[in-house]
Scaffold this motif. Structure first.
Motif, PDB file in Angstrom:
ATOM      1  N   SER A 194      39.003  34.535  37.519  1.00 15.82           N
ATOM      2  CA  SER A 194      39.646  34.126  38.760  1.00 15.82           C
ATOM      3  C   SER A 194      38.657  34.204  39.928  1.00 15.82           C
ATOM      4  O   SER A 194      38.613  33.313  40.788  1.00 15.82           O
ATOM      5  CB  SER A 194      40.866  35.026  38.958  1.00 15.82           C
ATOM      6  OG  SER A 194      41.202  35.131  40.289  1.00 15.82           O
ATOM      7  N   THR A 197      36.509  31.132  39.763  1.00 10.59           N
ATOM      8  CA  THR A 197      37.085  29.885  40.286  1.00 10.59           C
ATOM      9  C   THR A 197      36.992  29.871  41.817  1.00 10.59           C
ATOM     10  O   THR A 197      36.785  28.820  42.411  1.00 10.59           O
ATOM     11  CB  THR A 197      38.548  29.667  39.838  1.00 10.59           C
ATOM     12  OG1 THR A 197      39.362  30.688  40.378  1.00 10.59           O
ATOM     13  CG2 THR A 197      38.684  29.664  38.338  1.00 10.59           C
ATOM     14  N   LEU A 198      37.092  31.050  42.449  1.00 12.28           N
ATOM     15  CA  LEU A 198      36.862  31.098  43.905  1.00 12.28           C
ATOM     16  C   LEU A 198      35.424  30.725  44.219  1.00 12.28           C
ATOM     17  O   LEU A 198      35.147  29.951  45.141  1.00 12.28           O
ATOM     18  CB  LEU A 198      37.143  32.501  44.453  1.00 12.28           C
ATOM     19  CG  LEU A 198      38.579  32.869  44.768  1.00 12.28           C
ATOM     20  CD1 LEU A 198      38.641  34.276  45.357  1.00 12.28           C
ATOM     21  CD2 LEU A 198      39.211  31.878  45.738  1.00 12.28           C
ATOM     22  N   ARG A 201      34.885  27.049  43.935  1.00 10.74           N
ATOM     23  CA  ARG A 201      35.409  26.256  45.057  1.00 10.74           C
ATOM     24  C   ARG A 201      34.562  26.446  46.313  1.00 10.74           C
ATOM     25  O   ARG A 201      34.364  25.510  47.082  1.00 10.74           O
ATOM     26  CB  ARG A 201      36.861  26.642  45.322  1.00 10.74           C
ATOM     27  CG  ARG A 201      37.773  26.235  44.177  1.00 10.74           C
ATOM     28  CD  ARG A 201      39.223  26.251  44.642  1.00 10.74           C
ATOM     29  NE  ARG A 201      40.114  26.768  43.634  1.00 10.74           N
ATOM     30  CZ  ARG A 201      41.022  27.729  43.835  1.00 10.74           C
ATOM     31  NH1 ARG A 201      41.147  28.278  45.030  1.00 10.74           N
ATOM     32  NH2 ARG A 201      41.804  28.126  42.855  1.00 10.74           N
TER      33      ARG A 201
ATOM     34  N   GLU B   6      42.197  20.601  38.152  1.00 15.35           N
ATOM     35  CA  GLU B   6      42.430  22.054  38.200  1.00 15.35           C
ATOM     36  C   GLU B   6      42.334  22.692  36.802  1.00 15.35           C
ATOM     37  O   GLU B   6      41.693  23.715  36.613  1.00 15.35           O
ATOM     38  CB  GLU B   6      43.828  22.296  38.811  1.00 15.35           C
ATOM     39  CG  GLU B   6      44.373  23.711  38.738  1.00 15.35           C
ATOM     40  CD  GLU B   6      43.970  24.580  39.915  1.00 15.35           C
ATOM     41  OE1 GLU B   6      43.388  24.039  40.878  1.00 15.35           O
ATOM     42  OE2 GLU B   6      44.222  25.793  39.857  1.00 15.35           O
ATOM     43  N   ARG B  10      39.727  25.576  35.591  1.00 17.45           N
ATOM     44  CA  ARG B  10      40.172  26.900  35.125  1.00 17.45           C
ATOM     45  C   ARG B  10      39.572  27.267  33.766  1.00 17.45           C
ATOM     46  O   ARG B  10      39.553  28.430  33.389  1.00 17.45           O
ATOM     47  CB  ARG B  10      41.702  26.952  35.013  1.00 17.45           C
ATOM     48  CG  ARG B  10      42.409  26.732  36.311  1.00 17.45           C
ATOM     49  CD  ARG B  10      43.134  27.981  36.789  1.00 17.45           C
ATOM     50  NE  ARG B  10      43.397  27.886  38.208  1.00 17.45           N
ATOM     51  CZ  ARG B  10      43.147  28.836  39.097  1.00 17.45           C
ATOM     52  NH1 ARG B  10      42.627  29.976  38.723  1.00 17.45           N
ATOM     53  NH2 ARG B  10      43.403  28.670  40.375  1.00 17.45           N
ATOM     54  N   TRP B 172      41.089  36.731  47.793  1.00 16.60           N
ATOM     55  CA  TRP B 172      41.505  37.083  46.428  1.00 16.60           C
ATOM     56  C   TRP B 172      42.628  38.100  46.585  1.00 16.60           C
ATOM     57  O   TRP B 172      42.369  39.270  46.854  1.00 16.60           O
ATOM     58  CB  TRP B 172      40.308  37.685  45.686  1.00 16.60           C
ATOM     59  CG  TRP B 172      40.410  37.640  44.193  1.00 16.60           C
ATOM     60  CD1 TRP B 172      41.022  36.687  43.432  1.00 16.60           C
ATOM     61  CD2 TRP B 172      39.832  38.575  43.263  1.00 16.60           C
ATOM     62  NE1 TRP B 172      40.867  36.970  42.096  1.00 16.60           N
ATOM     63  CE2 TRP B 172      40.144  38.121  41.958  1.00 16.60           C
ATOM     64  CE3 TRP B 172      39.080  39.737  43.410  1.00 16.60           C
ATOM     65  CZ2 TRP B 172      39.728  38.802  40.817  1.00 16.60           C
ATOM     66  CZ3 TRP B 172      38.668  40.410  42.266  1.00 16.60           C
ATOM     67  CH2 TRP B 172      38.989  39.948  40.978  1.00 16.60           C
ATOM     68  N   ASP B 178      52.798  35.619  47.579  1.00 18.95           N
ATOM     69  CA  ASP B 178      51.860  34.493  47.605  1.00 18.95           C
ATOM     70  C   ASP B 178      51.332  34.314  49.018  1.00 18.95           C
ATOM     71  O   ASP B 178      52.109  34.056  49.942  1.00 18.95           O
ATOM     72  CB  ASP B 178      52.555  33.199  47.154  1.00 18.95           C
ATOM     73  CG  ASP B 178      52.678  33.120  45.645  1.00 18.95           C
ATOM     74  OD1 ASP B 178      51.689  33.429  44.957  1.00 18.95           O
ATOM     75  OD2 ASP B 178      53.757  32.766  45.151  1.00 18.95           O
ATOM     76  N   GLU B 185      40.089  29.011  50.691  1.00 24.00           N
ATOM     77  CA  GLU B 185      40.404  29.127  49.272  1.00 24.00           C
ATOM     78  C   GLU B 185      41.177  30.414  49.025  1.00 24.00           C
ATOM     79  O   GLU B 185      40.778  31.473  49.514  1.00 24.00           O
ATOM     80  CB  GLU B 185      39.118  29.144  48.438  1.00 24.00           C
ATOM     81  CG  GLU B 185      38.171  27.981  48.688  1.00 24.00           C
ATOM     82  CD  GLU B 185      38.779  26.629  48.356  1.00 24.00           C
ATOM     83  OE1 GLU B 185      39.792  26.596  47.642  1.00 24.00           O
ATOM     84  OE2 GLU B 185      38.234  25.612  48.823  1.00 24.00           O
ATOM     85  N   GLU B 187      43.176  32.731  45.907  1.00 26.58           N
ATOM     86  CA  GLU B 187      43.658  32.995  44.554  1.00 26.58           C
ATOM     87  C   GLU B 187      44.648  34.142  44.632  1.00 26.58           C
ATOM     88  O   GLU B 187      44.297  35.243  45.072  1.00 26.58           O
ATOM     89  CB  GLU B 187      42.512  33.413  43.623  1.00 26.58           C
ATOM     90  CG  GLU B 187      41.682  32.290  43.065  1.00 26.58           C
ATOM     91  CD  GLU B 187      42.274  31.700  41.778  1.00 26.58           C
ATOM     92  OE1 GLU B 187      42.588  30.495  41.803  1.00 26.58           O
ATOM     93  OE2 GLU B 187      42.407  32.434  40.783  1.00 26.58           O
ATOM     94  N   ASN B 188      45.882  33.863  44.261  1.00 29.33           N
ATOM     95  CA  ASN B 188      46.905  34.906  44.219  1.00 29.33           C
ATOM     96  C   ASN B 188      47.006  35.449  42.800  1.00 29.33           C
ATOM     97  O   ASN B 188      47.241  34.683  41.861  1.00 29.33           O
ATOM     98  CB  ASN B 188      48.267  34.334  44.632  1.00 29.33           C
ATOM     99  CG  ASN B 188      48.313  33.954  46.098  1.00 29.33           C
ATOM    100  OD1 ASN B 188      48.147  34.796  46.975  1.00 29.33           O
ATOM    101  ND2 ASN B 188      48.513  32.668  46.375  1.00 29.33           N
ATOM    102  N   ILE B 189      46.774  36.732  42.644  1.00 35.59           N
ATOM    103  CA  ILE B 189      46.854  37.363  41.319  1.00 35.59           C
ATOM    104  C   ILE B 189      48.184  38.096  41.226  1.00 35.59           C
ATOM    105  O   ILE B 189      48.452  38.991  42.030  1.00 35.59           O
ATOM    106  CB  ILE B 189      45.707  38.374  41.118  1.00 35.59           C
ATOM    107  CG1 ILE B 189      44.355  37.723  41.335  1.00 35.59           C
ATOM    108  CG2 ILE B 189      45.810  39.048  39.751  1.00 35.59           C
ATOM    109  CD1 ILE B 189      43.906  36.821  40.227  1.00 35.59           C
TER     110      ILE B 189
END
Lengths: 210, 210
Positions: A194, A197-198, A201, B6, B10, B172, B178, B185, B187-189
């Motif tokens: 993850s 992927t950041l 981008r 996407e 990934r 991150w 969310d 950019e 990314e929600n984990i």
């Protein structure tokens, strides 16, 4: 085992979380359009996904928030208590053991295992750390739904395999390798993927596009 | 910012990890068929994905492992050092700060922030914990690529927003909400989502199918 497309299944926890937050705000009903706006999907995608589960909204009314949430609770199986053990009491294992919010969703941590003699016999949040040597017998003696692996990559596949043989239901793997086993549910978590992927981008932006 | 689908994007970290492990085993070349078998994909899916990046195998030879890995390193942008800060020195923040393997991939942890006076001024793995009050100025004064949020959900959106305003490149987010922001950019984990998908599949088995 499932006719539900993987992509739909992966969206269910998001629906559940969103409906839970609506319910906490005392919102009684919601339309597929409103759900779509909140979740950045189209109303028809929402209806398509929820139809898999008989989550049928009513024309001009939408969905009853609590009813739909209860449907999702049942579909996700989080109305059943799931017994969990953690193998590996290092940084990630420790953090997960201390992270109480899993328990709110019905995941119950029963025991932790490690091979470090300094840790065996100590507790994290009242949960005893057992000797890894006892792992197989413990799984045989207790109904263990989910084995969390927070161990070095080189041990992950083997520990997953012996956990399966002993009767565990599923593997939640944080070791930095892909555990592959037939006949048992496995989720491999790769936090670094993850982050990458950041990074991807950010690199795209710096190059002005990819 | 990206033409790459996407789903393809990934998968890139998985390719990278697999090629890295092949290289460590001194394997020099690999066919798309072999890659597919290891990664549980078809050879044509592999070729389709890698073609996006000019990763062209040669008929009868396949791919050169090191070359293809280097291409992925560049595409993923992990040949550039990324400056990272962590906001929230609780369980997850602590575990991530101690988790050294990010640094192997070029992610450099510069600082940690918390609002707990007992923690401010102490260190995790030689990384100083700063007062959260200093966060905005710190981001302004340093080039911060990635802000890791390991704070309660109710603060996440706001801290993400002020980090963006101060000039951070990406978020991150480990808080259980969310974060939604335009122009940065994110990314929600959601670790619990992944546990729920395991629970869903266990429930499917118990019901004899879904």
């Amino acid at each position: 085992m499932s006719r539900i497309p993987e992509a739909v299944m992966r969206r269910l926890p998001r629906y559940y979380r969103h409906l839970d937050s609506l319910e906490k705000k005392d919102i009684i009903r919601v339309s597929s359009k409103q759900l779509g706006e909140s979740l950045r999907m189209t109303a028809s995608q929402i209806r398509h996904d929820l139809n898999f589960f008989g989550g049928f909204g009513q024309q001009g009314y939408g969905y009853n928030v609590t009813e739909l949430k209860q449907k999702l609770v049942h579909i996700l199986g989080i109305d059943i208590i799931r017994n969990v053990i953690i193998v590996g009491a290092g940084n990630i294992g420790n953090a997960l053991a201390r992270y109480g919010s899993f328990e709110n969703e019905g995941f119950k941590l029963l025991a932790i295992f490690d091979n470090d003699e300094k840790l065996i016999g100590t507790k994290i949040r009242n949960i005893l750390i057992h000797d890894s040597e006892e792992l197989v017998q413990y799984i045989k003696d207790n109904k263990i739904d989910i084995v969390v692996l927070t161990i070095p990559g080189k041990f992950a596949q083997q520990i997953a395999y012996i956990s399966q043989q002993a009767g565990a239901g599923a593997i939640w793997n944080f070791a930095p390798v892909d555990v592959t086993l037939e006949g048992i549910e496995v989720e491999n978590i790769h936090l670094t993927d993850s982050l990458m992927t950041l990074s991807f981008r950010l690199a795209c932006e710096e190059k002005g596009g990819c």
